[in-house]
Design a protein around this motif. Sequence first.
Motif: not given
Length: 204
Positions: A149-155, A161-164, A167-175
Amino acid sequence: MKKRSYARIHQSKECLSPLGDISHRSLFGGYSLTVENVVFAMVSEGELYLRACEQTEVYFVKKAAPPLLYNKRGRTIELNYFRVDEGLWGDQEKLLQLSTDALFSARREKSRHKAQKRLKDLPNLTHGLEMMLWEAGIADVRTLHAYGAKRSWIKLRNVKKGLGVRVLLALAGAICGIHEAALPATTRQELVEWGQLYELRHSR
């Protein structure tokens, strides 16, 4: 320029007719060429570009053929297609062989992808977020899991750049295969604090 592209589409359909019934539609500012909904080539600004695969890439790299470039929101993206030059147009047998290789490879990849779950099929991931992940180089579920989640969010933030932190939480949940609201409280808090610290450090 549109007139040139339509002329090239017509020429391509005639020369490559042994591949089957070739259709075209607008895509990436140009036109995709498909056989049974499988994209194997693009026409852009009056030029034909064949999809890269193991066989075609060897030929086109040797010829130093230019790739297809697509401008999106001020960024130039290099697509996986190579331009067909006049020399290759003059060698119909070779052009048909390379086009056949491109179509076969595209069909094989499409079949493989059908067996895989798409990113947008995961919890929390919309079609728009899937498109951004593709732009960031994360095109499938396996890559998303590999990055985390973290590395994907950074990418993703390198793309937009405006992603908050949401979206990080959404990625973690998706994984994890769950809605982001169902993330354990400790995981959620750790991600929020890490994301906010990252935003603070990179806003300076």
